[in-house]
Structure formats: C-alpha cells, structure tokens
Write an enzyme that holds these catalytic residues in place. Structure first.
Site, PDB file in Angstrom:
ATOM      1  N   ALA A   7      20.700 -29.290  27.054  1.00 21.53           N
ATOM      2  CA  ALA A   7      22.063 -28.803  28.007  1.00 21.53           C
ATOM      3  C   ALA A   7      21.999 -27.385  28.114  1.00 21.53           C
ATOM      4  O   ALA A   7      21.860 -26.909  26.742  1.00 21.53           O
ATOM      5  CB  ALA A   7      23.045 -29.623  27.552  1.00 21.53           C
ATOM      6  N   GLY A   9      20.366 -27.400  30.586  1.00 19.89           N
ATOM      7  CA  GLY A   9      19.284 -27.706  31.495  1.00 19.89           C
ATOM      8  C   GLY A   9      18.567 -26.849  32.254  1.00 19.89           C
ATOM      9  O   GLY A   9      17.566 -27.104  33.052  1.00 19.89           O
ATOM     10  N   CYS A 121      17.941 -17.805  21.031  1.00 19.23           N
ATOM     11  CA  CYS A 121      18.536 -16.648  21.648  1.00 19.23           C
ATOM     12  C   CYS A 121      19.438 -15.639  20.551  1.00 19.23           C
ATOM     13  O   CYS A 121      20.236 -15.057  20.942  1.00 19.23           O
ATOM     14  CB  CYS A 121      19.243 -16.847  22.806  1.00 19.23           C
ATOM     15  SG  CYS A 121      20.856 -17.795  22.552  1.00 19.23           S
TER      16      CYS A 121
HETATM   17  C1  LIG Z   1      20.778 -23.189  22.975  1.00 20.96           C
HETATM   18  S1  LIG Z   1      21.463 -24.551  23.948  1.00 20.96           S
HETATM   19  C2  LIG Z   1      20.052 -25.309  25.022  1.00 20.96           C
HETATM   20  C3  LIG Z   1      19.986 -24.504  26.212  1.00 20.96           C
HETATM   21  C4  LIG Z   1      19.018 -25.369  27.168  1.00 20.96           C
HETATM   22  N1  LIG Z   1      17.866 -25.501  26.565  1.00 20.96           N
HETATM   23  C5  LIG Z   1      19.034 -24.653  28.491  1.00 20.96           C
HETATM   24  O1  LIG Z   1      17.715 -24.048  28.906  1.00 20.96           O
HETATM   25  O2  LIG Z   1      19.681 -24.707  29.304  1.00 20.96           O
HETATM   26  C6  LIG Z   1      21.365 -25.785  22.476  1.00 20.96           C
HETATM   27  C7  LIG Z   1      21.659 -27.261  22.710  1.00 20.96           C
HETATM   28  O3  LIG Z   1      21.516 -28.111  21.405  1.00 20.96           O
HETATM   29  C8  LIG Z   1      22.182 -28.968  21.489  1.00 20.96           C
HETATM   30  N2  LIG Z   1      22.050 -29.736  20.195  1.00 20.96           N
HETATM   31  C9  LIG Z   1      22.762 -29.222  18.768  1.00 20.96           C
HETATM   32  N3  LIG Z   1      22.374 -29.924  18.149  1.00 20.96           N
HETATM   33  C10 LIG Z   1      21.272 -30.861  18.510  1.00 20.96           C
HETATM   34  C11 LIG Z   1      21.023 -31.942  17.887  1.00 20.96           C
HETATM   35  N4  LIG Z   1      21.138 -32.358  16.504  1.00 20.96           N
HETATM   36  N5  LIG Z   1      20.045 -32.706  18.732  1.00 20.96           N
HETATM   37  C12 LIG Z   1      20.204 -32.531  19.932  1.00 20.96           C
HETATM   38  N6  LIG Z   1      20.714 -31.613  20.686  1.00 20.96           N
HETATM   39  C13 LIG Z   1      21.572 -30.659  19.952  1.00 20.96           C
HETATM   40  C14 LIG Z   1      23.588 -28.256  21.725  1.00 20.96           C
HETATM   41  O4  LIG Z   1      24.458 -29.552  22.415  1.00 20.96           O
HETATM   42  C15 LIG Z   1      23.041 -27.744  23.077  1.00 20.96           C
HETATM   43  O5  LIG Z   1      23.317 -28.162  24.140  1.00 20.96           O
END
Ligand SMILES: C[S@@+](CC[C@H](N)C(=O)[O-])C[C@H]1O[C@@H](n2cnc3c(N)ncnc32)[C@H](O)[C@@H]1O
Length: 198
Positions: A7, A9, A121
């Site tokens: 997310a 996405g 990032c």
């Molecule tokens: C850097 S953001 C990802 C951005 C996304 N890849 C994009 O390109 O739009 C990190 C995400 O990791 C999720 N997250 C954090 N801990 C997690 C876990 N244990 N398992 C799955 N998702 C996790 C958060 O909710 C957040 O949406």
C-alpha cells in the site's frame, strides 16, 4: 510477483501494468483498500491480501518477491523536513528489526532462480546496504544480482560499487533532483559448498 508491503500500491500498479500477476499484501486493511481503489482507477488488477508479511505463507514460491519495506523515510527529507526533528535513533533501530524480520520471511518465499527485490526510501546505511549485507550472511542461498547502469538509462552514478541502486537528492539536479531511495536485487540460487544456509 509477491508485493509484500504494497500500500498504497504504486509499485503494484506498475507491475500489473507490465503484465505481471501480482499478489499485493499489506498489514493495514485500510491502506490495502487504497491499493484496490488505485488499481480500479487505473483499470488494473491484482490479488489483495491483508496480512502480516512476516507470517504470510504463499500458496507457491514466487518468481519475484518485492519487499518495499517500512522505513524511516529519510530519503524523502527534502519534501518532509520534519523528519530531521521527528525521527530518532530508536526509530531507526525499530525499522531495522522489522525489516530484518520481513526480509527473512521474504527470502523463504522466493522460488529457486527467482528474484528478491529489497527497497527502502531511507538513506540510513543500517536500513540499506548494512541490512542487505547481514541478510546475505544469514542466507547462503541468496546472492546479489547487480544492477547494470544500462538498466537505469546509463546513469552510472545511481549504481553503487556493490551493484545496488541508490538515488540521492543531488542526482538529476537539473531536472529538480531525486528523493533518496535504495534498492538491492538478489537472486536465489543453490547453496554453494563452503557456504552454510541459516
Ligand atoms: C513504504 S510503504 C509501501 C509503499 C508501496 N510499496 C508503494 O509502492 O506504494 C510500506 C508499507 O508496509 C506496510 N507494512 C508495515 N508492516 C508490515 C507487515 N508486517 N506486513 C505487511 N505490510 C506491512 C505498511 O502498512 C505500508 O503500507
């Protein structure tokens, strides 16, 4: 592709637009709903799974696992200058521990010959190159698949000596500069004699 921290996405959408079959996983149901909304707006599709990626078991190993991990986001400091005030060494340590847990889980989901992409990032070495060096020391089945500058429009400055991608605000300065971002590409191969898998 297993997109483990998907997310809102952005990368799920790019992968789906490139015709990949994507399973998008995020621990936050609310943020995963945003992935669904963004895909629908773009006319794209992916399987959506609300789960802790560290405890997720895929139905089959994946050709590609993408871990765009939660991080301190210090690479976005030029757009979010409050990061310099709000983030503490304890935040870095907490992110490093979570990333390590997610990386160890991600490593088990890659099919033999498949690829694990790790991205953050953050520009903190602990969250980037140090994290990958420690992963490679723990997982003898993984090795770096270095990025060739030709894959990033010949921009050799963006590729580290180890073959990782590392963008900085000073890069492409004439075009406005770039956020800091770090990406390592690893491949799962056989365990070689003399190297012990953890
Ligand atoms: C850097 S953001 C990802 C951005 C996304 N890849 C994009 O390109 O739009 C990190 C995400 O990791 C999720 N997250 C954090 N801990 C997690 C876990 N244990 N398992 C799955 N998702 C996790 C958060 O909710 C957040 O949406």
């Amino acid at each position: 592709v297993l997109d483990l921290c998907a997310a809102p996405g952005g990368k799920t959408a790019q992968l789906a637009a490139a015709s990949a079959q994507v399973t998008a996983i995020d621990v936050s149901k609310r943020r995963l709903a945003r992935v669904g909304e963004n895909l629908a707006r773009l006319g794209l599709a992916a399987e959506l799974v609300a789960a802790d990626a560290a405890a997720f078991t895929p139905s089959a190993p994946a050709d590609v696992v993408l871990l765009d991990a939660p991080c301190t986001a210090t690479g976005t400091i030029r757009r979010h200058p409050d990061i310099a005030v709000l983030k503490t060494p304890a935040d870095i340590a907490a992110c490093v521990a979570l990333q390590r847990r997610l990386l160890d889980a991600a490593a088990t989901m890659v099919a033999p010959g498949g690829v694990l992409i790790y991205a953050v990032c953050s520009l903190q070495p602990e969250e980037g190159p140090d994290q990958v060096a420690a992963l490679l020391a723990r997982h003898a089945e993984l090795r770096r698949a270095p990025v060739d500058p030709a894959e990033v429009a010949g921009l050799a400055d963006l590729v580290t000596a180890e073959g990782d991608l590392r963008t900085l605000p000073c890069h492409l300065a004439a075009e406005g500069g770039m956020d800091g971002f770090y990406v390592a590409r690893l491949r799962r191969g056989p365990v070689l004699a003399g190297r012990r898998a953890s």
